[in-house]
Design a protein around this motif. Structure first.
Motif, PDB file in Angstrom:
ATOM      1  N   ASN A   1     -12.213   3.357   0.773  1.00  0.00           N
ATOM      2  CA  ASN A   1     -11.316   4.462   0.413  1.00  0.00           C
ATOM      3  C   ASN A   1     -12.042   5.515  -0.429  1.00  0.00           C
ATOM      4  OD1 ASN A   1     -11.524   3.009  -1.911  1.00  0.00           O
ATOM      5  ND2 ASN A   1      -9.411   2.294  -1.927  1.00  0.00           N
TER       6      ASN A   1
ATOM      7  N   CYS B   1      -1.139   5.555   3.554  1.00  0.00           N
ATOM      8  CA  CYS B   1      -2.486   5.013   3.330  1.00  0.00           C
ATOM      9  C   CYS B   1      -3.101   4.549   4.649  1.00  0.00           C
ATOM     10  CB  CYS B   1      -2.390   3.834   2.363  1.00  0.00           C
ATOM     11  SG  CYS B   1      -3.975   3.012   2.116  1.00  0.00           S
TER      12      CYS B   1
ATOM     13  N   TYR C   1     -11.438   4.936   5.275  1.00  0.00           N
ATOM     14  CA  TYR C   1     -10.036   5.231   5.625  1.00  0.00           C
ATOM     15  C   TYR C   1      -9.456   6.174   4.570  1.00  0.00           C
ATOM     16  CZ  TYR C   1      -8.392   1.942   1.997  1.00  0.00           C
ATOM     17  OH  TYR C   1      -8.124   1.331   0.809  1.00  0.00           O
TER      18      TYR C   1
ATOM     19  N   GLN D   1      -9.878   3.443  -6.138  1.00  0.00           N
ATOM     20  CA  GLN D   1      -8.544   4.050  -6.066  1.00  0.00           C
ATOM     21  C   GLN D   1      -7.483   3.190  -6.733  1.00  0.00           C
ATOM     22  OE1 GLN D   1      -9.114   6.924  -5.392  1.00  0.00           O
ATOM     23  NE2 GLN D   1     -10.803   6.967  -3.942  1.00  0.00           N
TER      24      GLN D   1
ATOM     25  N   ALA E   1       0.850  -1.198   0.000  1.00  0.00           N
ATOM     26  CA  ALA E   1       0.000   0.000   0.000  1.00  0.00           C
ATOM     27  C   ALA E   1       0.885   1.248   0.000  1.00  0.00           C
ATOM     28  CB  ALA E   1      -0.908  -0.006   1.225  1.00  0.00           C
ATOM     29  N   CYS E   2       0.363   2.336  -0.567  1.00  0.00           N
ATOM     30  CA  CYS E   2       1.123   3.580  -0.619  1.00  0.00           C
ATOM     31  C   CYS E   2       1.471   4.037   0.802  1.00  0.00           C
ATOM     32  CB  CYS E   2       0.302   4.697  -1.259  1.00  0.00           C
ATOM     33  SG  CYS E   2      -0.493   4.229  -2.792  1.00  0.00           S
TER      34      CYS E   2
ATOM     35  N   CYS F   1      -7.332   7.672   1.677  1.00  0.00           N
ATOM     36  CA  CYS F   1      -6.473   7.336   0.540  1.00  0.00           C
ATOM     37  C   CYS F   1      -5.693   8.603   0.211  1.00  0.00           C
ATOM     38  CB  CYS F   1      -7.313   6.902  -0.660  1.00  0.00           C
ATOM     39  SG  CYS F   1      -6.405   6.946  -2.219  1.00  0.00           S
ATOM     40  N   VAL F   2      -4.384   8.555   0.463  1.00  0.00           N
ATOM     41  CA  VAL F   2      -3.588   9.767   0.257  1.00  0.00           C
ATOM     42  C   VAL F   2      -3.257   9.988  -1.223  1.00  0.00           C
ATOM     43  CG1 VAL F   2      -2.557   9.908   2.541  1.00  0.00           C
ATOM     44  CG2 VAL F   2      -1.506   8.446   0.814  1.00  0.00           C
ATOM     45  N   THR F   3      -3.109   8.896  -1.954  1.00  0.00           N
ATOM     46  CA  THR F   3      -2.569   9.004  -3.307  1.00  0.00           C
ATOM     47  C   THR F   3      -3.579   9.529  -4.318  1.00  0.00           C
ATOM     48  OG1 THR F   3      -1.084   7.199  -2.819  1.00  0.00           O
ATOM     49  CG2 THR F   3      -1.430   7.690  -5.151  1.00  0.00           C
ATOM     50  N   ASN F   4      -4.773   8.976  -4.310  1.00  0.00           N
ATOM     51  CA  ASN F   4      -5.739   9.381  -5.322  1.00  0.00           C
ATOM     52  C   ASN F   4      -6.847  10.282  -4.772  1.00  0.00           C
ATOM     53  OD1 ASN F   4      -4.486   8.089  -7.522  1.00  0.00           O
ATOM     54  ND2 ASN F   4      -5.291   6.134  -6.826  1.00  0.00           N
TER      55      ASN F   4
ATOM     56  N   CYS G   1      -7.690  -1.988  -3.845  1.00  0.00           N
ATOM     57  CA  CYS G   1      -6.641  -1.762  -2.843  1.00  0.00           C
ATOM     58  C   CYS G   1      -6.810  -2.686  -1.643  1.00  0.00           C
ATOM     59  CB  CYS G   1      -6.658  -0.297  -2.378  1.00  0.00           C
ATOM     60  SG  CYS G   1      -6.115   0.838  -3.682  1.00  0.00           S
TER      61      CYS G   1
ATOM     62  N   GLN H   1      -4.147  -5.772  -0.975  1.00  0.00           N
ATOM     63  CA  GLN H   1      -3.155  -5.570   0.096  1.00  0.00           C
ATOM     64  C   GLN H   1      -3.379  -6.515   1.266  1.00  0.00           C
ATOM     65  OE1 GLN H   1      -1.108  -3.678  -1.150  1.00  0.00           O
ATOM     66  NE2 GLN H   1      -2.219  -2.253  -2.430  1.00  0.00           N
TER      67      GLN H   1
HETATM   68  S1  SF4 Z   1      -4.305   4.149  -3.880  1.00  0.00           S
HETATM   69 FE1  SF4 Z   1      -5.117   5.062  -2.016  1.00  0.00          FE
HETATM   70  S2  SF4 Z   1      -6.278   3.412  -1.012  1.00  0.00           S
HETATM   71 FE2  SF4 Z   1      -4.955   2.476  -2.554  1.00  0.00          FE
HETATM   72  S3  SF4 Z   1      -3.101   1.869  -1.439  1.00  0.00           S
HETATM   73 FE3  SF4 Z   1      -2.714   3.925  -2.307  1.00  0.00          FE
HETATM   74  S4  SF4 Z   1      -3.337   5.341  -0.690  1.00  0.00           S
HETATM   75 FE4  SF4 Z   1      -4.192   3.369  -0.176  1.00  0.00          FE
END
Ligand code: SF4
Lengths: 278, 390
Positions: A125, A22, A207, A129, A18-19, A209-212, A53, A57
């Motif tokens: 998320n 996250c 929870y 994502q 996971a990012c 999701c920081v990336t998207n 995700c 994960q």
């Molecule tokens: S894309 Fe978002 S939800 Fe998926 S692992 Fe990365 S941070 Fe977590």
């Protein structure tokens, strides 16, 4: 997580991919903590996942038996598995919001109707994502994503007076709760209750999701920004909460062990048929 | 031995029960519904479970879940339901889940005619899911008694090959009434040439060997072996992976465990093919019965014709098309699905022709007219899509 990870999780899978930042890891940890606090052994639990995700994960992180299904189908697989396994085996599923409240919703509702003994942890998320960030069935209205570039215009399952937990309650679920991954022991306690219910239990766990999500909706990938946004939008089930959107948290419904469980009912039914007709 | 008069649907039910089936999940659809009804009556009597699913996706997934937990499982449907199995079928093929899927073919496309026989899912049974990289095992009975034995055999092959086995029947076989003998003791089962093996359990976390080996017990969850299986490309231990090397190994296994043991699967009947007939008729399922009658009758009249009746459809039995001759594929469809495989399999210099009917069987008289014409080189009046020289 270290002590719990060593005890319950496969070294090859932890840390997960996971990012960084996250919130999924927090959800995962709470589930394992609940298992530990209940004193369950590795052999007591069969762990299932979907895709996305959450599925990817958490698949095969459990040291014991694992399975993963295609998107949304894991509830139907569990219905069959439940019939085959001894009643005291716990089946815990970690799935995403698209899996549970989108593509798999029909299966989920029918599992609630049948009261199939499983603990569904919906790791939410707030959209799709793992495919890059498209809106989903819990994405708040107006939020920008890759498939809602002008702001999400769809009604969703968790705001404007709607709550997906209402539908699941009506369908026949016997334990329902919602907590964000940022909450502490109260979330673990709910997961424990869900696992102990011999019937259909679901814990909805949004929870960050920081990336998207955070990037498109809040314009920042800094974990702090979305963690703060989560906190501002979290309230109790009965609280007024913020006007635009809220994660209403707490134990939504607890009718643990009041309705006959699907596999137990069928087993007794079959025994009765055998007694009467053979 | 219990002798009775019953339908193919009943024969499939009793075959499944003798093979040890303990779980049936299905969704009602004509003409396969009666199998579900029979199972709902019979399974509880022997301690098994019947689940009426909310849709076909659920039906096959419930069977997968049951099989993963150690129960032998079966489902039954018709064309419009069979196409919905495409999603779970991939899971079952990829994760090597033993189970049995019955398709009582009816006229299509789509909903077509509910109560008329068709043979439109020949290729769909070869490629019932996305992604490729697998072989299927498909059996096609042509009578009530054979519907019984084919079902027992399907369970046997499913266990040995660790995969779903498809019974591709048609409405006339499943709905038709005929005499049926059901063995009642292990000796009677053996005397019928049928074999039953119990579910074995894969020990240890290893999911698969990257070989063509068969007789490997399937993964069964709940025994705390650390077993893992999923819809992703697996490493030999069952971990999900993005590495192409593992994909090669997995695909090799799914394809060659079947191809390299084809001799254990291939079943057919041949009539008058040893004296180099000039014309060989080919069919499977209910039209094969008309074909066999017509060919026997033609032989009595001195025509040098033969017949091949396929019982196993996939892997396709190329090797049984030995004689260089004219071939006539007789099918319950108008597009000629089997005909293409025959074209591929026949020796050089052979000709392949097609005769299709849909919703009803061809008659012996129709086949005789065609045989005469093909043997004498006579022009045949065009009959639209029913008749075509390929
Ligand atoms: S894309 Fe978002 S939800 Fe998926 S692992 Fe990365 S941070 Fe977590």
């Amino acid at each position: 997580m270290d002590y719990l990870a060593t005890k319950y999780l496969r070294p090859r899978k932890i840390p997960s991919t996971a990012c960084s930042g996250c919130g999924l890891g927090q959800v995962h940890k709470k589930v394992v903590k609940a298992i530990d606090e209940l004193g369950l052994e590795i052999g007591d639990v069969v762990w299932g996942t979907g895709i996305g995700c959450a599925g990817r994960q958490t698949f095969n992180t459990w040291k014991g038996d694992n399975f993963a299904g295609t998107h949304g189908r894991v509830y139907a697989i569990t219905t069959g598995l439940r019939l085959a396994l001894p009643p005291d085996k716990k089946i815990i599923l970690t799935v995403g919001d698209g899996d549970a409240f989108g593509i798999g919703f029909l299966h989920l509702l029918n599992c609630a109707r049948r009261n199939v003994d499983m603990t569904v942890i919906v790791c939410d998320n707030l959209g799709y994502q793992s495919t890059g960030g498209q809106y989903g069935w819990t994405t708040p209205r107006g939020i920008h994503t890759d498939s809602s570039p002008y702001g999400n215009y769809e009604n969703n399952w968790t705001s404007e007076g709607r709550d997906v937990l209402n539908i699941l309650r009506e369908a026949g679920a016997t334990f329902l709760a919602r907590h964000t991954s940022l909450q502490g022991q109260e979330a673990v306690e709910s997961i424990k209750k869900a696992i102990l219910n011999r019937g259909f239990s679901l814990v909805h766990m949004p929870y960050p999701c920081v990336t998207n999500f955070a990037d498109r909706a809040l314009g920042s990938r800094k974990p702090l920004v979305i963690y703060k946004w989560f906190e501002e939008h979290t309230c109790g089930l009965k609280d007024k909460g913020p006007d635009d959107f809220a994660f209403r948290t707490g134990i939504y419904y607890d009718a643990s062990n009041t309705r006959p469980e699907f596999s137990e009912y069928i087993r007794n039914f079959v025994a009765e048929v055998q007694r009467r007709y053979n | 031995m219990r002798k009775t008069l019953d339908t193919g649907n009943a024969a499939i039910t009793e075959g499944a029960i003798i093979a040890g089936c303990k779980l049936f999940a299905g969704y009602p659809i004509t003409p396969a519904t009666e199998i579900a009804e029979n199972m709902s009556r019979r399974l509880p009597q022997i301690g098994g479970y019947y689940v009426q699913a909310e849709d076909e996706l659920t039906a096959l997934h419930v069977c997968i879940g049951g099989s993963l937990g150690g129960l032998k499982a079966m489902t039954a449907t018709s064309g419009p339901g069979f196409i919905l199995y495409a999603d779970p079928m991939g899971w079952a093929l990829g994760s090597e889940i033993p189970l049995v899927v019955v398709n009582a073919q009816r006229v299509g496309p789509v909903s077509g005619i509910t109560g008329a026989p068709g043979q439109g899912e020949f290729y769909l049974s070869r490629y019932p899911t996305q992604g490729g990289n697998y072989e299927t095992i498909v059996l096609a009975p042509n009578s009530v008694q054979e519907a019984f034995s084919t079902t027992v055999e399907a369970f046997y092959l499913a266990e040995r090959f660790r995969m779903p086995v498809i019974i591709l029947a048609d409405q006339l076989v499943t709905d038709g009434w005929e005499s049926l003998s059901i063995p009642e003791t292990p000796e009677e089962i053996e005397a019928m040439g049928l074999k039953v093996i119990p579910r074995r359990i894969k020990e240890g976390p290893e999911f698969y060997p990257a070989t063509d080996e068969i007789d490997i017990p399937p993964v069964v969850l709940g025994h705390n072996t650390g077993a893992a299986c999923s819809d992703w490309t697996p490493t030999p231990e069952g971990y999900d992976t993005e590495e192409v090397d593992f994909q090669h190994k997995h695909a090799y296994r799914l394809i060659y465990k079947v191809r390299n043991h084809k001799d254990l699967i291939t079943r057919y009947e041949s009539y008058f093919v040893d004296d180099n007939p000039e014309l060989v008729l080919v069919a499977y399922g209910s039209p094969s019965r008309v074909v066999i009658s017509a060919v026997k009758q033609a032989r009595e009249q001195g025509l040098k014709v033969g017949a091949l009746r396929l019982i196993s459809l996939w892997p396709f039995p190329d090797e049984i098309f030995k004689v260089q001759a004219k071939y006539l594929s007789v099918e319950l469809n108008y597009d000629g699905q089997l005909v293409r495989e025959i074209q591929r399999a026949v020796p050089k210099g052979s000709e392949v022709h097609f005769f299709g009917k849909c919703g009803e069987l061809p008659t012996v008289a129709e086949l005789e007219e065609l045989m005469q014409a093909l043997l004498t080189g006579k022009e045949i009046q065009a009959r639209n899509w029913e008749w075509e020289a390929w």
